[in-house]
Design a protein around this motif. Sequence first.
Motif, mmCIF file in Angstrom:
data_model
loop_
_atom_site.group_PDB
_atom_site.id
_atom_site.type_symbol
_atom_site.label_atom_id
_atom_site.label_comp_id
_atom_site.label_asym_id
_atom_site.label_seq_id
_atom_site.Cartn_x
_atom_site.Cartn_y
_atom_site.Cartn_z
ATOM 1 N N SER A 146 3.728 5.862 23.556
ATOM 2 C CA SER A 146 2.713 5.669 22.516
ATOM 3 C C SER A 146 2.174 4.251 22.607
ATOM 4 N N ILE A 147 0.856 4.123 22.601
ATOM 5 C CA ILE A 147 0.206 2.816 22.638
ATOM 6 C C ILE A 147 -0.165 2.444 21.206
ATOM 7 N N PRO A 148 0.279 1.281 20.711
ATOM 8 C CA PRO A 148 0.001 0.925 19.315
ATOM 9 C C PRO A 148 -1.471 0.622 19.086
ATOM 10 N N PRO A 149 -1.911 0.665 17.839
ATOM 11 C CA PRO A 149 -3.300 0.310 17.536
ATOM 12 C C PRO A 149 -3.593 -1.131 17.929
ATOM 13 N N SER A 150 -4.843 -1.384 18.281
ATOM 14 C CA SER A 150 -5.281 -2.732 18.629
ATOM 15 C C SER A 150 -6.556 -3.036 17.853
ATOM 16 N N GLY A 151 -6.941 -4.293 17.877
ATOM 17 C CA GLY A 151 -8.154 -4.707 17.181
ATOM 18 C C GLY A 151 -7.979 -6.090 16.601
ATOM 19 N N GLU A 152 -9.047 -6.615 16.028
ATOM 20 C CA GLU A 152 -8.984 -7.965 15.483
ATOM 21 C C GLU A 152 -8.039 -8.019 14.288
ATOM 22 N N PRO A 153 -7.149 -9.025 14.254
ATOM 23 C CA PRO A 153 -6.246 -9.162 13.098
ATOM 24 C C PRO A 153 -7.038 -9.284 11.799
ATOM 25 N N THR A 154 -6.584 -8.562 10.783
ATOM 26 C CA THR A 154 -7.332 -8.430 9.537
ATOM 27 C C THR A 154 -6.417 -8.629 8.339
ATOM 28 N N VAL A 155 -6.902 -9.336 7.335
ATOM 29 C CA VAL A 155 -6.191 -9.470 6.065
ATOM 30 C C VAL A 155 -6.646 -8.333 5.162
ATOM 31 N N VAL A 156 -5.684 -7.640 4.543
ATOM 32 C CA VAL A 156 -5.992 -6.546 3.617
ATOM 33 C C VAL A 156 -5.409 -6.914 2.256
ATOM 34 N N GLU A 157 -6.262 -6.967 1.247
ATOM 35 C CA GLU A 157 -5.838 -7.326 -0.108
ATOM 36 C C GLU A 157 -6.385 -6.310 -1.102
ATOM 37 N N GLN A 241 6.836 -0.514 -8.666
ATOM 38 C CA GLN A 241 7.006 -1.707 -9.487
ATOM 39 C C GLN A 241 5.791 -2.637 -9.425
ATOM 40 N N THR A 242 4.991 -2.513 -8.394
ATOM 41 C CA THR A 242 3.870 -3.433 -8.214
ATOM 42 C C THR A 242 2.501 -2.757 -8.310
ATOM 43 N N ILE A 243 2.458 -1.436 -8.240
ATOM 44 C CA ILE A 243 1.186 -0.706 -8.246
ATOM 45 C C ILE A 243 0.768 -0.422 -9.688
ATOM 46 N N PRO A 244 -0.476 -0.706 -10.055
ATOM 47 C CA PRO A 244 -0.934 -0.426 -11.426
ATOM 48 C C PRO A 244 -1.024 1.077 -11.684
ATOM 49 N N PRO A 245 -1.258 1.486 -12.928
ATOM 50 C CA PRO A 245 -1.265 2.914 -13.278
ATOM 51 C C PRO A 245 -2.287 3.717 -12.475
ATOM 52 N N VAL A 246 -1.985 4.991 -12.302
ATOM 53 C CA VAL A 246 -2.917 5.909 -11.637
ATOM 54 C C VAL A 246 -4.247 5.893 -12.383
ATOM 55 N N GLY A 247 -5.317 5.841 -11.631
ATOM 56 C CA GLY A 247 -6.653 5.782 -12.214
ATOM 57 C C GLY A 247 -7.216 4.384 -12.322
ATOM 58 N N THR A 248 -6.384 3.350 -12.083
ATOM 59 C CA THR A 248 -6.859 1.963 -12.173
ATOM 60 C C THR A 248 -7.914 1.693 -11.102
ATOM 61 N N PRO A 249 -9.112 1.245 -11.503
ATOM 62 C CA PRO A 249 -10.104 0.880 -10.486
ATOM 63 C C PRO A 249 -9.699 -0.407 -9.781
ATOM 64 N N CYS A 250 -9.924 -0.451 -8.489
ATOM 65 C CA CYS A 250 -9.527 -1.604 -7.671
ATOM 66 C C CYS A 250 -10.647 -1.953 -6.704
ATOM 67 N N MET A 251 -10.502 -3.119 -6.091
ATOM 68 C CA MET A 251 -11.367 -3.499 -4.985
ATOM 69 C C MET A 251 -10.481 -3.737 -3.772
ATOM 70 N N LEU A 252 -10.693 -2.956 -2.722
ATOM 71 C CA LEU A 252 -9.968 -3.118 -1.467
ATOM 72 C C LEU A 252 -10.735 -4.125 -0.624
ATOM 73 N N ILE A 253 -10.069 -5.202 -0.204
ATOM 74 C CA ILE A 253 -10.747 -6.333 0.431
ATOM 75 C C ILE A 253 -10.253 -6.502 1.865
ATOM 76 N N PHE A 254 -11.193 -6.673 2.788
ATOM 77 C CA PHE A 254 -10.883 -6.932 4.192
ATOM 78 C C PHE A 254 -11.545 -8.244 4.605
ATOM 79 N N ARG A 255 -10.830 -9.048 5.354
ATOM 80 C CA ARG A 255 -11.427 -10.255 5.927
ATOM 81 C C ARG A 255 -10.667 -10.635 7.196
ATOM 82 N N ALA A 256 -11.301 -11.460 8.001
ATOM 83 C CA ALA A 256 -10.678 -11.890 9.245
ATOM 84 C C ALA A 256 -9.440 -12.712 8.951
ATOM 85 N N LYS A 257 -8.418 -12.538 9.758
ATOM 86 C CA LYS A 257 -7.194 -13.320 9.613
ATOM 87 C C LYS A 257 -7.331 -14.581 10.449
#
Length: 350
Positions: A146-157, A241-257
Amino acid sequence: MRSRRSANSAADVTAYRMIDVISSARHRTDGLFWLLSWVPVLTLVQVAPAASDQPNDGPSPKSAPTSIKDFAPGVHIDWANRAVEIDARVVLRSGPLELLACSPKTREHESILVVDARPLHVYQALGLIGLAPGSPSRFDEASRKSIPPSGEPTVVEVRFRLAGGEQTVPAEKWLLDVKTKQSPESLNWVFAGSKTLEDGRFLADLDGTVVCVVDFDSALVAVGETHSAENDLLWANANAQTIPPVGTPCMLIFRAKAPAALVIDVRPDGSFRLGDEAADANSIAQRIAATMPGQAERLILRGGAAVSDEQFRAAVMALEAAGLKDRKIEINRPPPSSELPSPPAPVEKP
């Protein structure tokens, strides 16, 4: 949370159609053509006016400038910070995971977040902020590995709001390693880029695989190591313990590492080396401008005892003269021999 907006102007529709064509072309070609193909799209997205966004009364939008622009439904680009923000909501807080984020009506039973944005539009927005896609995980028939995924390192918040106020946390904090029972300190997220089928369809659009924590050949963003998707081998659980309640609106953020620092070796003759390659001040400045804009804010000059203080000072002046005055330049050299610890005393044999 930012509201979703649709493309109502003719310019928006033209931009999105043009991006679709370009995205298909990227998966059939490589290199400079793909990079240059984003230029007309970027121009359209930045300058095309959206008539529906203009208020009928009140202050002009120019009186409240913002670097965040709506790119496509549910997709926003923060140009100042080179980040992409995606509207999302929590759909799961416990149990084994195959994804962090998926499209609606696909894999909500094994994904913490669901996003309504089209994965293709997320892919295009990531390209516009300068992230280069790689490839999802795959099985190599020749090596039977199996070949692992590749690509530019990315911060996910993830950004969300609770009673205590707004929070932004690394996506890793929402995961639990099944072996350690702890959240990973960090994960090697990469912009895998999914792929386009022969008929032109974008595979992540079909599978809903927006952010994956196990191996999918359609992953848009993935962890850069191989992780089996077999149920009894899943490595991550949701961290209730860290995830807010189901239905909580969020913003998924991506940026270059951004790399923590760029290390430059100074040789006794005053020349530079980057890794195994010889370099000079101008070539270093050009490399940073071309491949790491806004990154590698710290430059570390490294040299042995044979490199004098005067040579280090000359190296700093040369880099600054080449256009790197705004970078923090540090010097890393071994201490004088008098500061080195004394070797242990020999042990006398009886």
